[in-house]
Design a protein around this motif. Structure first.
Motif, PDB file in Angstrom:
ATOM      1  N   GLU A 147       0.852  -1.191   0.000  1.00 46.17           N
ATOM      2  CA  GLU A 147       0.000   0.000   0.000  1.00 46.17           C
ATOM      3  C   GLU A 147       0.887   1.239   0.000  1.00 46.17           C
ATOM      4  O   GLU A 147       1.737   1.406   0.878  1.00 46.17           O
ATOM      5  CB  GLU A 147      -0.900   0.014   1.236  1.00 46.17           C
ATOM      6  N   HIS A 148       0.732   2.115  -0.983  1.00 41.26           N
ATOM      7  CA  HIS A 148       1.552   3.325  -1.081  1.00 41.26           C
ATOM      8  C   HIS A 148       1.035   4.436  -0.169  1.00 41.26           C
ATOM      9  O   HIS A 148      -0.178   4.656  -0.083  1.00 41.26           O
ATOM     10  CB  HIS A 148       1.550   3.859  -2.513  1.00 41.26           C
ATOM     11  N   LEU A 149       1.974   5.153   0.457  1.00 37.77           N
ATOM     12  CA  LEU A 149       1.653   6.395   1.146  1.00 37.77           C
ATOM     13  C   LEU A 149       2.368   7.568   0.496  1.00 37.77           C
ATOM     14  O   LEU A 149       2.007   8.723   0.711  1.00 37.77           O
ATOM     15  CB  LEU A 149       2.017   6.312   2.631  1.00 37.77           C
ATOM     16  N   LYS A 150       3.422   7.278  -0.264  1.00 33.20           N
ATOM     17  CA  LYS A 150       4.155   8.289  -1.023  1.00 33.20           C
ATOM     18  C   LYS A 150       4.200   7.851  -2.475  1.00 33.20           C
ATOM     19  O   LYS A 150       3.895   6.702  -2.809  1.00 33.20           O
ATOM     20  CB  LYS A 150       5.583   8.457  -0.486  1.00 33.20           C
ATOM     21  N   LYS A 151       4.604   8.784  -3.355  1.00 30.52           N
ATOM     22  CA  LYS A 151       4.690   8.439  -4.775  1.00 30.52           C
ATOM     23  C   LYS A 151       6.088   8.722  -5.299  1.00 30.52           C
ATOM     24  O   LYS A 151       6.878   9.466  -4.690  1.00 30.52           O
ATOM     25  CB  LYS A 151       3.645   9.227  -5.577  1.00 30.52           C
ATOM     26  N   LEU A 152       6.406   8.134  -6.434  1.00 32.01           N
ATOM     27  CA  LEU A 152       7.708   8.324  -7.055  1.00 32.01           C
ATOM     28  C   LEU A 152       7.973   9.811  -7.283  1.00 32.01           C
ATOM     29  O   LEU A 152       7.105  10.547  -7.760  1.00 32.01           O
ATOM     30  CB  LEU A 152       7.782   7.575  -8.387  1.00 32.01           C
ATOM     31  N   GLY A 153       9.185  10.239  -6.932  1.00 32.21           N
ATOM     32  CA  GLY A 153       9.562  11.644  -7.097  1.00 32.21           C
ATOM     33  C   GLY A 153       9.352  12.484  -5.857  1.00 32.21           C
ATOM     34  O   GLY A 153       9.813  13.630  -5.801  1.00 32.21           O
ATOM     35  N   ASP A 154       8.659  11.939  -4.844  1.00 34.11           N
ATOM     36  CA  ASP A 154       8.441  12.690  -3.610  1.00 34.11           C
ATOM     37  C   ASP A 154       9.758  12.858  -2.847  1.00 34.11           C
ATOM     38  O   ASP A 154      10.576  11.926  -2.784  1.00 34.11           O
ATOM     39  CB  ASP A 154       7.452  11.969  -2.699  1.00 34.11           C
ATOM     40  N   ILE A 155       9.947  14.029  -2.253  1.00 38.26           N
ATOM     41  CA  ILE A 155      11.038  14.225  -1.306  1.00 38.26           C
ATOM     42  C   ILE A 155      10.548  13.749   0.054  1.00 38.26           C
ATOM     43  O   ILE A 155       9.500  14.190   0.536  1.00 38.26           O
ATOM     44  CB  ILE A 155      11.484  15.699  -1.253  1.00 38.26           C
ATOM     45  N   VAL A 156      11.289  12.840   0.641  1.00 44.00           N
ATOM     46  CA  VAL A 156      10.886  12.261   1.923  1.00 44.00           C
ATOM     47  C   VAL A 156      11.920  12.596   2.996  1.00 44.00           C
ATOM     48  O   VAL A 156      13.111  12.720   2.718  1.00 44.00           O
ATOM     49  CB  VAL A 156      10.712  10.729   1.812  1.00 44.00           C
ATOM     50  N   GLU A 157      11.444  12.743   4.209  1.00 47.52           N
ATOM     51  CA  GLU A 157      12.305  12.988   5.358  1.00 47.52           C
ATOM     52  C   GLU A 157      12.646  11.677   6.031  1.00 47.52           C
ATOM     53  O   GLU A 157      11.946  10.663   5.836  1.00 47.52           O
ATOM     54  CB  GLU A 157      11.613  13.920   6.352  1.00 47.52           C
ATOM     55  N   GLN A 158      13.692  11.675   6.826  1.00 46.21           N
ATOM     56  CA  GLN A 158      14.036  10.477   7.578  1.00 46.21           C
ATOM     57  C   GLN A 158      12.852  10.055   8.450  1.00 46.21           C
ATOM     58  O   GLN A 158      12.223  10.884   9.108  1.00 46.21           O
ATOM     59  CB  GLN A 158      15.260  10.719   8.449  1.00 46.21           C
ATOM     60  N   ASN A 159      12.543   8.780   8.405  1.00 46.64           N
ATOM     61  CA  ASN A 159      11.456   8.152   9.170  1.00 46.64           C
ATOM     62  C   ASN A 159      10.053   8.442   8.636  1.00 46.64           C
ATOM     63  O   ASN A 159       9.065   8.028   9.254  1.00 46.64           O
ATOM     64  CB  ASN A 159      11.532   8.512  10.655  1.00 46.64           C
ATOM     65  N   ASP A 160       9.950   9.147   7.509  1.00 46.28           N
ATOM     66  CA  ASP A 160       8.646   9.250   6.858  1.00 46.28           C
ATOM     67  C   ASP A 160       8.187   7.850   6.447  1.00 46.28           C
ATOM     68  O   ASP A 160       8.990   7.039   5.960  1.00 46.28           O
ATOM     69  CB  ASP A 160       8.721  10.118   5.592  1.00 46.28           C
ATOM     70  N   ILE A 161       6.902   7.563   6.607  1.00 49.57           N
ATOM     71  CA  ILE A 161       6.370   6.275   6.160  1.00 49.57           C
ATOM     72  C   ILE A 161       6.118   6.364   4.654  1.00 49.57           C
ATOM     73  O   ILE A 161       5.345   7.207   4.194  1.00 49.57           O
ATOM     74  CB  ILE A 161       5.077   5.912   6.907  1.00 49.57           C
ATOM     75  N   ILE A 162       6.790   5.518   3.906  1.00 52.62           N
ATOM     76  CA  ILE A 162       6.697   5.525   2.446  1.00 52.62           C
ATOM     77  C   ILE A 162       5.588   4.612   1.950  1.00 52.62           C
ATOM     78  O   ILE A 162       4.826   4.953   1.038  1.00 52.62           O
ATOM     79  CB  ILE A 162       8.050   5.107   1.834  1.00 52.62           C
ATOM     80  N   LEU A 163       5.490   3.455   2.551  1.00 53.66           N
ATOM     81  CA  LEU A 163       4.478   2.483   2.162  1.00 53.66           C
ATOM     82  C   LEU A 163       4.252   1.524   3.311  1.00 53.66           C
ATOM     83  O   LEU A 163       4.975   1.567   4.326  1.00 53.66           O
ATOM     84  CB  LEU A 163       4.891   1.722   0.896  1.00 53.66           C
ATOM     85  N   LYS A 164       3.255   0.677   3.149  1.00 57.88           N
ATOM     86  CA  LYS A 164       3.000  -0.370   4.124  1.00 57.88           C
ATOM     87  C   LYS A 164       2.924  -1.708   3.405  1.00 57.88           C
ATOM     88  O   LYS A 164       2.487  -1.779   2.256  1.00 57.88           O
ATOM     89  CB  LYS A 164       1.695  -0.110   4.882  1.00 57.88           C
TER      90      LYS A 164
END
Length: 271
Positions: free
Chosen positions: A178-195
């Motif tokens: 299950e996606h919570l972020k998408k390709l190309g997103d800038i993410v921070e440390q410990n951000d949940i990207i997917l499950k």
């Protein structure tokens, strides 16, 4: 027109396809029924899920054995579900490039076409293919090997700005993605990207989400499902990488070198 069959349609294989396509070759690619590619924004394999895929202005179409010729004649790259490459008997390619990057040979033989090229470890130039292309990052990336093999797989991803193995995301358990972020997103440390099966997978550091396996896929535990790029350039997610370009251009160069030696494709051989 010179026909090329590329086995595999992941991001590196797509770099090979782009190099041949832009050089005037006709390109058909093979894939499995459910590709596990993570760099989907630069992989023609994604056309299996979305019917077509455009990369840097070039369109790849999910084709079948019945209609592939029509789409190729219109200047598209075709991607066909064919895990074993059986389409070669009907397509009759002049060149076969095995770019599955399985780290082993899954069945490619030197007599499959006039020119057969293997990408990465698992092939022996002069035995199961005519040429091998080095795929390991570093000084020898893109080297055309006429005898012998590529450097053995180390099992460690290439270092990008000091980040190696930690760049890669693995499934913590078996389950549905299950996606919570998408390709190309800038993410921070410990951000949940997917499950995976409800278990969160977090970003190991600040970066750009460059790889993300297709949503809804059922994956086993400890499978590669994504990667984070420490370079903060989202545009890198949507253009062919320098590694893929190097491998692709080497495959085209190798094809022309062998074409010259074999008297193929109208390539001149000077005495």
């Amino acid at each position: 027109m010179v026909k090329v069959l590329i086995k595999g349609a992941g991001d590196l294989a797509s770099g090979v396809a782009m190099a041949f396509h832009k050089s005037g070759f006709q390109v058909l690619m093979t894939e499995v029924e459910q590709p596990t590619v993570i760099r989907r924004s630069v992989a023609f394999a994604n056309s299996i899920y979305e019917a077509k895929m455009e990369i840097e202005g070039v369109t790849g179409i999910h084709v079948t054995e019945e209609n592939y010729a029509d789409y190729l004649e219109k200047g598209n790259i075709g991607i066909i579900i064919d895990p074993v490459g059986a389409i070669k008997d009907k397509y009759k390619p002049d060149v076969i490039v095995d770019a599955i990057l399985a780290k082993k040979n899954l069945g490619t033989k030197i007599n499959n076409a006039s020119i057969v090229i293997g990408c990465g470890p698992g092939f022996i130039a002069g035995e199961d293919c005519h040429l091998v292309i080095e795929t390991k990052r570093g000084h020898y990336l893109g080297k055309i090997i006429e005898k012998g093999s590529a450097i053995k797989n180390s099992g460690v991803p290439g270092i990008v700005e000091g980040r190696g193995l930690e760049r890669v995301l693995y499934s913590p358990v078996a389950g549905k993605v299950e996606h919570l972020k998408k390709l190309g997103d800038i993410v921070e440390q410990n951000d949940i990207i997917l499950k995976v099966d409800g278990i969160p997978v977090k970003s190991p550091f600040k970066g750009v989400l460059r790889g993300l396996i297709v949503e809804g896929m059922l994956v086993p535990e400890n499978m590669k499902i994504g990667d984070v790029d420490p370079r903060l350039f989202p545009e890198y997610c949507f253009t062919i990488s320098e590694k893929a370009k190097a491998i692709g251009r080497a495959a085209v160069e190798g094809t022309l070198i062998l074409g010259k030696e074999k008297g193929l494709f109208g390539v001149m051989k000077y005495e």
